[in-house]
Design an enzyme around this catalytic site. Structure first.
Site, PDB file in Angstrom:
ATOM      1  CG  ASP A  81      35.660  41.474  47.901  1.00 25.08           C
ATOM      2  OD1 ASP A  81      35.807  41.576  46.663  1.00 25.08           O
ATOM      3  OD2 ASP A  81      35.006  42.312  48.556  1.00 25.08           O
TER       4      ASP A  81
HETATM    5  C1  BGC Z   1      34.291  44.430  46.035  1.00 25.44           C
HETATM    6  C2  BGC Z   1      33.328  43.344  45.642  1.00 25.44           C
HETATM    7  C3  BGC Z   1      33.353  43.164  44.160  1.00 25.44           C
HETATM    8  C4  BGC Z   1      34.753  42.811  43.727  1.00 25.44           C
HETATM    9  C5  BGC Z   1      34.889  42.539  42.246  1.00 25.44           C
HETATM   10  C6  BGC Z   1      35.671  44.210  45.433  1.00 25.44           C
HETATM   11  O1  BGC Z   1      36.481  45.304  45.613  1.00 25.44           O
HETATM   12  O2  BGC Z   1      34.372  44.506  47.442  1.00 25.44           O
HETATM   13  O3  BGC Z   1      32.044  43.663  46.104  1.00 25.44           O
HETATM   14  O4  BGC Z   1      32.429  42.200  43.766  1.00 25.44           O
HETATM   15  O5  BGC Z   1      35.597  43.897  44.063  1.00 25.44           O
HETATM   16  O6  BGC Z   1      34.787  43.683  41.496  1.00 25.44           O
END
Ligand code: BGC
Length: 751
Positions: free
Chosen positions: A284
């Site tokens: 993530d």
């Molecule tokens: C979130 C993810 C997301 C990623 C990209 C993160 O902060 O937890 O779910 O896909 O950002 O935007």
């Protein structure tokens, strides 16, 4: 140059294929890809390999991004949506970089790209895999038309805490429902041909346990023991692998002290070894670097080491792989084979997506974005996602006697907020709000009075309430549109109080006092503790933020052009203090019996006693406000004649469960029948009920149908005291009914 390399690779693969003419077509294609990957790997420098493992976020056109792509030092870009820019960077990758490896372009396409569908929690209320697949298909078609080939969805975290803002993005509290719907979403994004022009790679997330954040506070630690992990939190991810998900994303939380991006057990043991996942795993956003704040790594170098050795193939924006993998390799802390395996998995998905052959955008966005059939499907989804929680004296649907309606509340005409969280690319100018829809459809037949009463959900100002009371007095019915602004749910937006925010409850109460009946329509990102508001309302129609076409959907529901049929994918608590509250809990040694003494029944100076007492809150009992699976219709359904094909089963048998369902009311409608099972005694305590099947039964008014569920007994297997997934012989209860609390009951034995 590009053509030369491909001609070379093609020749190589043809030569190799010639040696192996026994294989099937599918495995030939697979082998062919593996050979291409090996050939590429042989040519790649370490920098180019690490480059594939590096994902950057696009922050506007600048020479630096082009340079990185040109040098092969970036494998993926996220947050870029301009088709011309995507094509131009892809061109750098395909024509100017040494090995011509295409970029994979990622974006959070969560519940629609431009045409916004209900938030995932809302879609889950439809209990309709086909609808969810169709929604994801449309999202993919629109996103692919601008050059996106990878979405960070579905989010299949089991979410049992409505304080957690990301519950909005989930498919609810139940492992089975989430598994079925998550797989449907993957199919919609990817189709059966990942290299098709409108297919985009899915990324089930967040692996794993993220939804169990303590106190529902986003990013918080989780403490999920292995058995619970395997029985509740892992099944939706295993189903995602079976559905062919191309990629996986790790979660932010540390579980039992180990952050997911450094968790070899889940990434290597479970995902790769037990489930044989051969796609790639992305971290993530900065979750690799965040292992330093967790106190799990002392610096970026150690974080890179732990992440890559655990099995994170691609680093989302931490840039720690780029900074440290070379040195870690030289020091022997990371093996060459580990890096090669990561790159292999990434290239495999790029091949499967057909990116080497078709790296450029092939569809014209103008043709598909907000296409009429997309809007109609979004409306259908909003209709199926609406849940009727209360309908006293059948006040809904609104009949011909309604001549004047008072529309009030901050969500009646909130084009941005009804779209919900995660709508990076949605455009509020395309939203049709309930007020607009009512005016368009009924403005010439009915007098529509409108005042907000309170400007936005958190607004504490009460001076708009008198105007609302005044129009309520002149109307036959009040339609109160309340709920949450979209920013109150979603990532990093957790709450500790789930009452309606601001003065919305006061507004409902004030208009209810006029005596004009109030229909409350909620649009929110999570379950809310709306008991007080429901009491002041004759009817409550709950919509998790319904998206672009929420307005027309709600108008059709209110006036009976459509009949509500959604069921809650998550339990609604009466008060926050009851959380966590979910239907599939285990029994205590002193289960609640009903009729216990509650707070106000206790005499003063009562003596201490515990004997005979059961597990409940003195001030709330054990009942939720509305249980999982609950939802009313304009008609009524009667369940009768539950019968099992056999009551003596073995683990290899298939149980057929039949029930008659009659539409006993006046509207043609669809009932979502649910089948629950309880394993009564086992080597470890088991949930009091678990959803095992559900089905949509369309019934004309007065019609009766027999529906039969087929349940292989093998599906009752669980991780037992020895951490083995088996069906333990013994007694089972089974219910078929309209929700997790009601239903006809039968029993059977597994020998
Ligand atoms: C979130 C993810 C997301 C990623 C990209 C993160 O902060 O937890 O779910 O896909 O950002 O935007």
């Amino acid at each position: 140059m590009k053509d030369k390399i491909f001609a070379g690779l093609l020749l190589l693969s043809i030569l190799l294929q010639g040696c192996d003419n026994q294989t099937t077509q599918a495995s030939t294609a697979g082998n062919d890809t593996e050979r291409k990957i090996d050939a590429l790997l042989k040519q790649m420098t370490l920098e180019e390999k690490v480059g594939q493992m590096n994902q950057i976020s696009f922050s506007g056109e600048n020479g630096k991004v082009r340079e990185l792509v040109c040098k092969g030092e970036v494998g993926s870009i996220l947050n870029i949506t301009d088709p011309d820019m995507i094509n131009s960077l892809q061109q750098v990758a395909m024509e100017e970089s040494r090995l011509k490896i295409p970029l994979i372009i990622g974006r959070d396409v969560i519940h629609g790209f431009k045409t916004i569908f209900p938030i995932p929690l809302g879609q889950a209320a439809s209990f309709d895999p086909q609808l969810i697949e169709d929604g994801a298909r449309i999202a993919a078609i629109e996103a692919a038309s601008t050059g996106i080939n990878w979405t960070f969805a579905p989010m299949i975290d089991i979410a049992r805490d409505p304080r957690w803002g990301r519950i909005a993005e989930s498919l609810g509290e139940d492992p089975y429902l989430t598994s079925v719907l998550g797989a449907a979403m993957i199919k919609g994004f990817q189709t059966d041909e990942l290299d098709g022009p409108t297919a985009i790679a899915a990324c089930p997330k967040h692996f794993v346990g993220y939804g169990a954040a303590e106190a529902g506070k986003d990013y918080n630690s989780t403490f999920i023991p292995e058995r619970l992990l395997r029985n509740v939190y892992l099944p939706s991810f295993e189903a995602a692998v079976k559905a062919g998900a191309a990629t996986f994303m790790t979660s932010f939380n540390d579980n039992n002290g180990v952050p997911s991006s450094g968790n070899k057990f889940i990434l290597d043991q479970v995902l790769r070894k037990e489930w044989a996942f051969d796609g790639f795993v992305v971290s993530d956003w900065t979750s690799i670097a965040e292992m330093i704040s967790h106190g799990f790594c002392k610096d970026g170098k150690e974080a890179a080491e732990k992440a890559v050795n655990a099995g994170v193939d691609m680093d989302m924006v931490s840039e720690l792989y780029v900074k440290h993998l070379k040195e870690l390799l030289q020091e022997g802390k990371v093996k060459q084979s580990t890096i090669d395996d990561a790159v292999r998995s990434i290239l495999r998905i790029k091949f499967r997506l057909g990116l080497f052959d078709n790296p450029y955008i092939s569809t014209d966005a103008k043709e598909v974005i907000y296409a009429e059939e997309h809007l109609q499907k979004a409306k259908e989804a909003a209709i199926e996602s609406a849940i009727l929680l209360k309908n006293e004296a059948n006040i809904l649907p609104l009949g011909d006697h309604i001549k004047t309606i008072a529309v009030i509340g901050p969500m009646a005409d909130a084009p941005h907020d009804q779209l919900g969280t995660w709508i990076f690319d949605g455009d509020k100018n395309h939203t049709v709000t309930p007020l607009k829809a009512l005016q368009q459809q009924y403005g010439d037949k009915i007098r529509i009075l409108y005042t907000q009463g309170t400007a936005y959900s958190r607004d504490m100002e009460t001076n708009g309430i008198p105007a609302a009371v005044s129009i309520a007095r002149s109307a036959d019915i009040v339609l109160a549109f309340v709920g949450e602004e979209s920013i109150l749910s979603g990532e990093a937006h957790s709450l500790s109080n789930l009452n309606l925010q601001g003065v919305q409850s006061e507004l409902i109460e004030a208009v209810a006092k006029t005596g004009t009946p109030v229909v409350t329509i909620v649009m929110a990102g999570r379950p809310l503790t709306i008991g007080r508001d429901a009491e002041h309302s004759k009817a409550v129609l709950f919509n998790f933020h319904p998206g672009t076409m929420g307005g027309p959907a709600i108008a059709d529901l209110l006036f009976g052009k459509a009949v509500p049929g959604g069921k809650l994918p998550v339990t609604f608590p009466k008060t926050v203090g009851q959380i966590p509250l979910y239907y599939a809990h285990n029994n205590t040694g002193r289960p609640y019996q009903g009729g216990e003494t509650l707070l106000n029944d206790i005499p003063s100076e009562a003596g201490q006693t515990s004997l005979g007492n059961t597990s409940f809150h003195l001030d709330a009992g054990v009942e939720p406000l509305y249980p999982f699976g609950y939802g009313l219709s304009y008609t009524t359904f009667e369940y009768s004649n539950l019968r099992l094909s056999n009551t003596q089963m073995t683990a290899s048998d298939v149980l057929n469960v039949s029930v008659d369902i009659t539409n006993t009311g006046n509207y043609d409608a669809t009932e979502i029948a649910q089948l629950y099972v309880q394993d009564c005694f086992a080597s470890v305590t088991r949930p009091v009920k678990e959803l095992k099947r559900f089905d949509h039964i369309p019934l004309k008014a007065g019609e009766k149908k027999t529906t039969t569920f087929t349940l292989p007994i093998a599906e009752l297997a669980f991780y037992n005291i020895d951490m083995k997934k088996i069906v333990e012989p013994g007694d089972f209860n089974l219910w078929v009914g309209p929700n997790s609390q009601e239903g006809l009951k039968a029993s059977f034995v597994v020998n």
